[in-house]
Motif scaffolding. Structure first.
Motif: not given
Length: 807
Positions: A328-331, A361-365, A389-390
């Motif tokens: 999974l690529f999150c941008f 450059l993402s927020g990932i929880d 990214t956080d």
């Protein structure tokens, strides 16, 4: 409205001859039985046009060879509020919506956001539903349908609504949405128990642009865009192909996908299984994404300002990318996931990053999720977080992932990673950071809440558990790092101005072939350690060092120092209220410092082993301070049972116990030629032996400054030989009259015999009240000496060496 009912004989074929059937302001029902009848547009026109509150119901009536140009609905067009098309047990075959490529606007270079006005042109090769009309389709097969713009088989736009269930889309082709396309605010599609097989998108006339994102179209199975809404339940997308979003594409829309399978899907650019971009809201619930491929983001790609994706009980398995991120690529987006599985995802090309999850450059929880068996040739086998990214992982596991750096996790370029009750297990790297690697002055890592990094390794690099370079790392509150392996820094390797904070944590059974089984602090890195335990670590890659390989005096050649802690080349460590137990190395079984700065307060080092310096090695150009520490039951096969202070090093020791340590040449401290050693209230305790033990303290050239020296033996032991050996200088010990003063102004100083019957005396400082008692040390006792503030005078810091004079 008028009502019309028509029943067509099974097997009959009705050819329209270029004249479509129009249902306007009327209710019409057309049916057949058995295998059904066929209405054929003959490639001359669409088959049906339903408008103006018209209602058409079809049952077992098959529609074929419909065609429109520069319009929507190659087979059927339903438009206008109140217009309804209901279909069941029908086939829609070989129908198309084409665009006239001579039109000027189709030859203009367009990007994705500007093409919206043209999407309703050449849309819905099978059925188009727009302007608040309704399509209901059950048990329909859409086959070999195509559209030059949006929705190869079905299109909804301008508020149209489609309910499709128990249907099949096969060999459908479009530019946006190979099977289904949904466009514009108020447009809605609901798909239930429906299959998409071999649906594709191509570079249609609406995308004559060189933008890579548009090459090959978007959304092989379906596409939703521009405020549209789509719900998909218990569906299957298989063998789909697109440019971006091989299975499905969401652009500035809201989509929910539940209990669905995406299998064997390809994207020539990003998002093998799916892509979500530009202010979209996407919920993926109880789904499987398997065997998908893309240039980047093999399972999925999420991008665009304010796009939000929530994943619940989703599995991404065996997905891969040619370049970056097999999973999974999150941008530039927000992602929330719980019970997510990313398994066996990987990249194909060497040096490309991220096997499992990539955040930019993402927020990932991420909650209660598993990333397992992912790999890449570059950094971040399990996860890669970069560019502010956080990321937060809670209750997660990263297992058996591999990479060149950061086998499990990789953090760089200002990213922040927080781990809570998360495990990184059996991950490996060929270079640095078998479990985790972090780089960059603005990057940070926070490990908390009983997290664990276990059995991770590097082949020939540093930091089997964690490698830290120029970053801030906190390891807190019951976190455990155990069984990690590396060439240097078996558990943690910190370098290049990094800052470590370690509190209430456990380092166990870390091993390094060349120094620092638990922790290496190098190159101006700094570490603060409180309330932690370092146990069973090895700085030479073996449980017991082989000292036959390094006979004689200590030498830094070959490294392999510091069973628990190795401080070198400007590293600084402040350790308090901690324990180092049962560690080993070739030198410095507990702690070794070469050109480092170490302060130990209320630290116990026990049962450690080394060829030289069983507990502590203070090597060249090092500074070490010990306050209220205990060094006991450590063993050296050479010099320095408890401590070796090498030439050019300096030590300040106050209120320190050395007890029951053992070595052939001494049983306590060995101070080499050219070293500095200042001690106040240094307790030396022999182990009771049948033969004369070696001296407790040996020093060369000049007498170290020893204040308040105490010697205690277990009850019943005799002292057959000298306990303090001063080489080349038999000068007397300091006394109460010595300058500088030994005791503080409010303390009583008494010159006390160190050994009964010997001439050696040492000042003893006493405070009234309280006193500074010293009970006899038994062989098995682990007593930390009390420290009474204001009684023993604080020792001055050793002066900094003067710079050498130029030749």
């Amino acid at each position: 409205a008028a009502s019309v009912r028509l029943c067509i004989t099974p097997g009959a074929v009705l050819a329209l001859g270029g004249q479509p059937l129009v249902v306007s302001a009327a209710n019409a029902t057309i049916s057949s039985s058995d295998t059904g009848a066929v209405i054929d547009g003959q490639g001359l026109s669409r088959v049906f046009h339903v408008k103006a509150h018209g209602s058409l119901t079809l049952y077992r009536v098959h529609l074929a060879h419909g065609l429109v140009t520069d319009d929507a609905g190659g087979c059927a067009l339903v438009e206008g509020e109140g217009s309804v098309l209901s279909m069941s047990d029908c086939n829609v075959t070989n129908c198309s919506a084409r665009a006239d490529i001579r039109r000027e606007e189709f030859r203009i270079e367009l990007d994705f956001a500007k093409v919206a006005a043209l999407l309703s042109v050449a849309a819905g090769g099978g059925v188009a539903c727009k302007k608040k009309a309704v399509l209901r389709a059950t048990g329909i097969t859409f086959e070999d349908c195509s559209a030059d713009c949006l929705g190869g088989s079905v299109y909804t736009g301008s508020g149209g609504t489609a309910f499709i269930s128990l249907s099949v889309f096969t060999m459908s082709v479009g530019t946006i949405g190979g099977g289904v396309g949904c466009h514009m605010q108020g447009s809605t599609v609901q798909l239930v128990s429906t299959r998409f097989e071999t649906c594709i998108t191509v570079q249609g006339v609406s995308f004559p642009t060189s933008s890579p994102a548009n090459k090959g179209g978007v959304g092989g199975g379906f596409a939703a865009l521009d405020y549209a809404s789509l719900e998909m339940f218990s569906c299957n997308i298989k063998n789909a192909t697109s440019g971006t979003g091989g299975g499905l594409s969401v652009y500035n829309a809201s989509v929910t996908v539940s209990f669905c399978i995406l299998h064997d899907i390809r994207a020539s650019y990003y998002g093998g299984g799916f892509s979500v971009t530009y202010f979209s809201n996407f919920r993926f619930d109880n789904c499987l994404c398997e065997d998908c491929f893309a240039e980047g983001g093999g399972a999925g790609f999420v991008s665009g300002a304010s796009s939000f994706v929530s994943l619940y009980n989703v599995s991404m398995r065996n997905c891969y990318a040619r370049l970056n991120c097999g999973g999974l690529f999150c941008f530039q987006c927000e992602v929330y996931a719980t019970d997510l599985l990313i398994a066996s995802c990987y990249t194909l090309v060497d040096l490309q990053v991220c096997g499992g999850l990539l955040g930019v450059l993402s927020g990932i929880d991420l909650r209660y999720s598993l990333i397992v068996g992912c790999s890449c040739g570059g950094e971040g086998g399990g996860c890669y977080f970069m560019a502010n990214t956080d990321a937060r992982l809670e209750g997660c596991s990263v297992v058996r992932c591999t990479a060149s750096e950061g086998g499990g996790l990789f953090v760089i370029s200002g990213a922040v990673l927080r781990l809570f009750n998360t495990s990184v297990v059996e991950c490996a790297a060929t270079k640095e950071g078998g479990g985790l690697a972090i780089r960059g002055a603005t990057s940070s890592l926070h490990i908390d809440g009983a997290s664990a990094i276990s059995r991770c390794s590097t082949v020939g690099g540093r930091g089997g558990g964690i490698h830290v370079s120029s970053s801030d790392v906190s390891i807190l509150n019951g976190s455990t790092l155990d069984g990690n392996r590396a060439y240097q820094g078996g558990t943690v390797y910190a370098t290049s101005n990094s800052h470590l904070k370690i509190h209430d944590s456990f380092f166990k059974e870390g091993a390094a072939r060349d120094g620092g089984g638990c922790l290496v602090v190098h190159d101006k890195a700094q570490a603060v350690v409180t309330g932690s335990v370092f146990e069973g670590c090895s700085g030479n890659g073996r449980e017991i060092p082989s000292c036959n390989e390094f006979p004689g005096h200590f030498s830094t050649q070959g490294q392999s120092g510091g069973g628990a802690l190795y401080v070198r080349n400007g590293g600084e460590v402040d350790m308090r209220a901690s324990s180092i137990i049962n560690c080993s190395a070739r030198w410095g079984g507990g702690v070794a410092s070469i050109e480092g700065v170490v302060e130990l307060r209320e630290v116990t080092i026990s049962d450690c082993r080394a060829c030289t310096a069983g507990a502590l090695l203070v090597g060249k150009s090092s500074k070490m301070e010990l306050y209220a520490c205990t060094l006991s039951r450590s063993v050296s096969s050479g010099e320095g049972a408890a401590m070796l202070v090498e030439s050019g090093a300096s030590v300040v020791a106050q209120n320190v116990i050395l007890s029951a340590n053992d070595a052939p040449q001494d049983t306590g401290v060995h101070v080499a030629l050219g070293a500095e050693f200042d001690a106040a209230v240094l307790y030396l305790g022999h182990k009771c032996t049948a033969t004369a033990p070696p001296p407790l303290f040996t020093a060369a050239e000049k007498l170290p400054l020893l204040r308040g020296l105490r010697l205690k033996m277990p009850p019943g032991c005799a002292l057959p030989g000298p306990s303090i050996r001063l080489v080349n200088n038999p000068a007397a010990m300091p006394t109460c009259e010595s300058s500088p003063a030994v005791c503080a102004e409010n303390a009583t100083c008494t010159d006390t015999a160190v050994l009964s019957g010997h001439s050696l005396v040492s000042p003893e400082c006493t405070c009234e009240p309280p006193s500074l008692p010293f009970a006899g040390l038994g062989e098995d006792e682990e007593t930390v000496a009390p420290f009474v503030r204001g009684c023993v005078k604080q020792l001055p810091a050793p002066p900094s060496p003067s710079p050498p004079h130029p030749p």
